[in-house]
Design an enzyme around this catalytic site. Structure first.
Site, PDB file in Angstrom:
ATOM      1  N   SER A 136       0.863  -1.179   0.000  1.00 21.60           N
ATOM      2  CA  SER A 136       0.000   0.000   0.000  1.00 21.60           C
ATOM      3  C   SER A 136       0.899   1.228   0.000  1.00 21.60           C
ATOM      4  O   SER A 136       1.728   1.397   0.895  1.00 21.60           O
ATOM      5  CB  SER A 136      -0.873  -0.038   1.260  1.00 21.60           C
ATOM      6  OG  SER A 136      -1.562   1.184   1.421  1.00 21.60           O
ATOM      7  N   LYS A 162      -1.303  -0.984  -4.319  1.00 19.28           N
ATOM      8  CA  LYS A 162      -2.481  -0.199  -3.906  1.00 19.28           C
ATOM      9  C   LYS A 162      -2.034   1.237  -3.730  1.00 19.28           C
ATOM     10  O   LYS A 162      -1.050   1.509  -3.033  1.00 19.28           O
ATOM     11  CB  LYS A 162      -3.033  -0.787  -2.609  1.00 19.28           C
ATOM     12  CG  LYS A 162      -3.983   0.083  -1.824  1.00 19.28           C
ATOM     13  CD  LYS A 162      -4.619  -0.728  -0.705  1.00 19.28           C
ATOM     14  CE  LYS A 162      -4.702   0.044   0.592  1.00 19.28           C
ATOM     15  NZ  LYS A 162      -5.238  -0.782   1.695  1.00 19.28           N
ATOM     16  N   LYS A 164      -2.979   5.030  -2.454  1.00 18.74           N
ATOM     17  CA  LYS A 164      -3.887   5.873  -1.680  1.00 18.74           C
ATOM     18  C   LYS A 164      -4.286   7.049  -2.568  1.00 18.74           C
ATOM     19  O   LYS A 164      -3.440   7.623  -3.270  1.00 18.74           O
ATOM     20  CB  LYS A 164      -3.183   6.392  -0.427  1.00 18.74           C
ATOM     21  CG  LYS A 164      -2.872   5.293   0.580  1.00 18.74           C
ATOM     22  CD  LYS A 164      -4.141   4.773   1.230  1.00 18.74           C
ATOM     23  CE  LYS A 164      -3.834   3.844   2.386  1.00 18.74           C
ATOM     24  NZ  LYS A 164      -5.049   3.312   3.012  1.00 18.74           N
ATOM     25  N   ASP A 189      -7.235   3.111  -2.736  1.00 20.60           N
ATOM     26  CA  ASP A 189      -7.904   3.183  -1.435  1.00 20.60           C
ATOM     27  C   ASP A 189      -8.143   4.653  -1.099  1.00 20.60           C
ATOM     28  O   ASP A 189      -7.192   5.425  -0.970  1.00 20.60           O
ATOM     29  CB  ASP A 189      -7.021   2.528  -0.359  1.00 20.60           C
ATOM     30  CG  ASP A 189      -7.707   2.439   1.005  1.00 20.60           C
ATOM     31  OD1 ASP A 189      -8.850   2.939   1.142  1.00 20.60           O
ATOM     32  OD2 ASP A 189      -7.094   1.866   1.932  1.00 20.60           O
ATOM     33  N   GLU A 214     -11.194   0.783  -2.874  1.00 23.55           N
ATOM     34  CA  GLU A 214     -11.413   0.502  -1.452  1.00 23.55           C
ATOM     35  C   GLU A 214     -11.987   1.730  -0.751  1.00 23.55           C
ATOM     36  O   GLU A 214     -11.455   2.831  -0.879  1.00 23.55           O
ATOM     37  CB  GLU A 214     -10.057   0.105  -0.842  1.00 23.55           C
ATOM     38  CG  GLU A 214     -10.103  -0.316   0.617  1.00 23.55           C
ATOM     39  CD  GLU A 214      -8.727  -0.807   1.107  1.00 23.55           C
ATOM     40  OE1 GLU A 214      -7.884  -1.216   0.274  1.00 23.55           O
ATOM     41  OE2 GLU A 214      -8.478  -0.760   2.322  1.00 23.55           O
ATOM     42  N   ASP A 239     -13.568  -1.385   3.816  1.00 22.35           N
ATOM     43  CA  ASP A 239     -12.587  -1.520   4.898  1.00 22.35           C
ATOM     44  C   ASP A 239     -13.239  -0.920   6.156  1.00 22.35           C
ATOM     45  O   ASP A 239     -13.855  -1.642   6.964  1.00 22.35           O
ATOM     46  CB  ASP A 239     -11.285  -0.798   4.475  1.00 22.35           C
ATOM     47  CG  ASP A 239     -10.221  -0.745   5.555  1.00 22.35           C
ATOM     48  OD1 ASP A 239     -10.465  -1.188   6.686  1.00 22.35           O
ATOM     49  OD2 ASP A 239      -9.102  -0.226   5.285  1.00 22.35           O
ATOM     50  N   LYS A 263      -9.404  -6.755   8.389  1.00 22.04           N
ATOM     51  CA  LYS A 263      -8.375  -6.326   9.347  1.00 22.04           C
ATOM     52  C   LYS A 263      -8.841  -6.858  10.680  1.00 22.04           C
ATOM     53  O   LYS A 263      -9.865  -6.403  11.210  1.00 22.04           O
ATOM     54  CB  LYS A 263      -8.297  -4.801   9.417  1.00 22.04           C
ATOM     55  CG  LYS A 263      -7.621  -4.156   8.233  1.00 22.04           C
ATOM     56  CD  LYS A 263      -7.550  -2.656   8.384  1.00 22.04           C
ATOM     57  CE  LYS A 263      -6.941  -2.049   7.137  1.00 22.04           C
ATOM     58  NZ  LYS A 263      -7.170  -0.589   7.059  1.00 22.04           N
ATOM     59  N   GLY A 291      -3.952  -4.172   6.439  1.00 21.07           N
ATOM     60  CA  GLY A 291      -2.912  -3.924   7.434  1.00 21.07           C
ATOM     61  C   GLY A 291      -3.066  -2.543   8.019  1.00 21.07           C
ATOM     62  O   GLY A 291      -3.784  -1.704   7.472  1.00 21.07           O
TER      63      GLY A 291
HETATM   64  O1  OSB Z   1      -6.914   1.925   4.895  1.00 22.76           O
HETATM   65  O2  OSB Z   1      -5.847   0.153   4.552  1.00 22.76           O
HETATM   66  C1  OSB Z   1      -5.916   1.257   5.085  1.00 22.76           C
HETATM   67  C2  OSB Z   1      -2.649   1.985   6.934  1.00 22.76           C
HETATM   68  C3  OSB Z   1      -3.124   2.660   8.042  1.00 22.76           C
HETATM   69  C4  OSB Z   1      -4.464   2.909   8.145  1.00 22.76           C
HETATM   70  C5  OSB Z   1      -5.341   2.469   7.148  1.00 22.76           C
HETATM   71  C6  OSB Z   1      -4.879   1.778   6.052  1.00 22.76           C
HETATM   72  C7  OSB Z   1      -3.498   1.572   5.914  1.00 22.76           C
HETATM   73  C8  OSB Z   1      -2.897   0.957   4.756  1.00 22.76           C
HETATM   74  C9  OSB Z   1      -1.539   0.318   4.943  1.00 22.76           C
HETATM   75  O3  OSB Z   1      -3.360   0.989   3.648  1.00 22.76           O
HETATM   76  C10 OSB Z   1      -1.631  -1.156   5.048  1.00 22.76           C
HETATM   77  C11 OSB Z   1      -0.330  -1.760   5.531  1.00 22.76           C
HETATM   78  O4  OSB Z   1       0.602  -1.853   4.733  1.00 22.76           O
HETATM   79  O5  OSB Z   1      -0.253  -2.140   6.727  1.00 22.76           O
HETATM   80 MG    MG Z   2      -8.152   0.801   3.613  1.00 19.21          MG
END
Ligand code: OSB
Ligand code: MG
Length: 370
Positions: A136, A162, A164, A189, A214, A239, A263, A291
């Site tokens: 991500s 992924k 953001k 995401d 996402e 999520d 998660k 994660g």
């Molecule tokens: O929305 O998935 C999410 C990290 C912190 C808070 C929310 C998210 C995320 C990530 C990172 O996308 C996922 C990871 O690599 O742990």
């Molecule tokens: Mg997410």
């Protein structure tokens, strides 16, 4: 069945390799609560996935610490003979706070499994000893930086990228990455940054063959996600909106998503996460392991879950070095084929290294029965 003797809480802080920016904020360091639950037979570890501020969810570190200290730990220490599967009932008088509850559920389960000499993956019904990993990528300062990061992670072997996104930093960034890499598994995401009026953005994203989008809309807007899903081609993955197996079943049945990000911390721990996996599997909906930039403790927990059969897409289960110059545990490493080994030792199969744990601890409190 065993009795809990003590709960040790620690607030830990670790530098990140680079700041992680999402539509809701930027993190330059990882800070989280760790619990060590000591029973008559063994000790187990749990990592709370909350952050410094109540931004991703209503929970945050100091709140989780207080909920555990003042409510969950006393209930646990008073419960007598207990096992992780009983904790839903033990904690029934505490409404909400799934991330705080998950910390204790996971730690007690880890202790139980260590005492039995059984791995968490085996307990959960895992079917693989390696899982496919994605990465991500936070919102980058420029399109060039983003492309460099994508190239770097693909060279390491990651099997899904992924990105953001947030309003204004979306379609053009995705176009650039897609033009550079026509065939990779690519997703975005939004972390709830858009509104139903933004449907044009998602229609534009439909052109890029994304694996999923996402959490485009507000976390409470499950009905609006169903409307949006009917207006676009790309699969929506939820999520933030999914806090339980009941949420997952309702969202899928309503047509609000076609993929679920699991998660374990967000849904109250690995036991409820397994139920999310099951309700999605019954409905033919794939899940994948999300994660929260976990340290090695939470990462080990996530990897066990990700080895279950309906985890059918690469997860945000990246290597330790993607997050930390120096993890709390021995580092998790990505193989060149983009997979990672699922820990096979008792419980979550790893422990924080004592010296590293001490170096990262900001605060510690031992909770015992008076
Ligand atoms: O929305 O998935 C999410 C990290 C912190 C808070 C929310 C998210 C995320 C990530 C990172 O996308 C996922 C990871 O690599 O742990
Ligand atoms: Mg997410």
């Amino acid at each position: 069945m065993t009795r809990v003797r003590a709960v040790e809480l620690r607030l830990v802080r670790l530098p990140l390799v680079r700041p992680f920016r999402t539509s809701f904020g930027e993190m330059a360091e990882k800070e989280c609560v760790l619990a060590r639950v000591e029973t008559e037979d063994a000790a187990g570890w749990g990592e709370c996935v909350a952050g410094v501020e109540p931004d991703f969810s209503a929970e945050w570190n100091e709140g989780a610490w207080l909920v555990i200290r003042d409510f969950l730990a006393p209930a646990l220490l008073d419960a007598g003979e207990v096992r992780a599967e009983d904790l839903e009932a033990v904690f029934a008088s505490v409404r909400g706070h799934p991330m705080a509850k998950a910390t204790i559920v996971n730690a007690l389960l880890d202790a139980e499994l260590r005492a039995e000499g059984r791995s968490l993956a085996s307990y959960l019904g895992a079917e693989r000893d390696r899982v496919e990993c994605g990465v991500s990528i936070g919102i980058a300062s420029s399109p060039e930086t983003l492309l460099e990061q994508v190239d770097g992670y693909l060279a390491e072997g990651y099997r899904r990228i992924k990105l953001k996104i947030e309003p204004g930093t979306d379609v053009e960034r995705v176009r650039a990455v897609r033009e550079a890499h026509p065939d990779i598994l690519l997703s975005v995401d939004a972390n709830a940054a858009y509104t139903p009026e933004d449907v044009a953005v998602f229609r534009a994203l439909d052109a890029f063959g994304l694996l999923m989008v996402e959490q485009p809309l507000h976390h409470e807007d499950v009905v609006q996600h169903a409307v949006l899903q009917s207006q676009i081609v790309t699969d929506i993955c939820l999520d933030e909106s999914i806090r339980s197996a009941a949420d997952a079943a309702a969202a899928i049945d309503l047509g609000a998503c076609r993929i679920v990000n699991v998660k374990q911390g967000r849904v109250g721990g690995v036991l409820e996460a397994r139920r999310v996996h099951d309700v999605a599997a019954e409905r033919g909906v794939p899940v994948w392991c999300g994660g929260m930039l976990e340290t090695g403790v939470g990462r080990a927990t996530n990897l066990a879950l990700a080895a279950m059969p309906n985890f059918r897409l690469p997860g945000d289960t990246s290597a330790s070095r993607r997050y930390f110059p120096d993890d709390l545990t021995e580092p998790f490493e990505l193989a060149p084929d983009g997979t990672m080994a699922v820990p096979s030792g008792p419980g979550i199969g790893v422990e924080p290294r004592a010296d590293r744990l001490e170096a990262c601890t900001l605060r510690r409190e031992l909770l015992q029965k008076e």
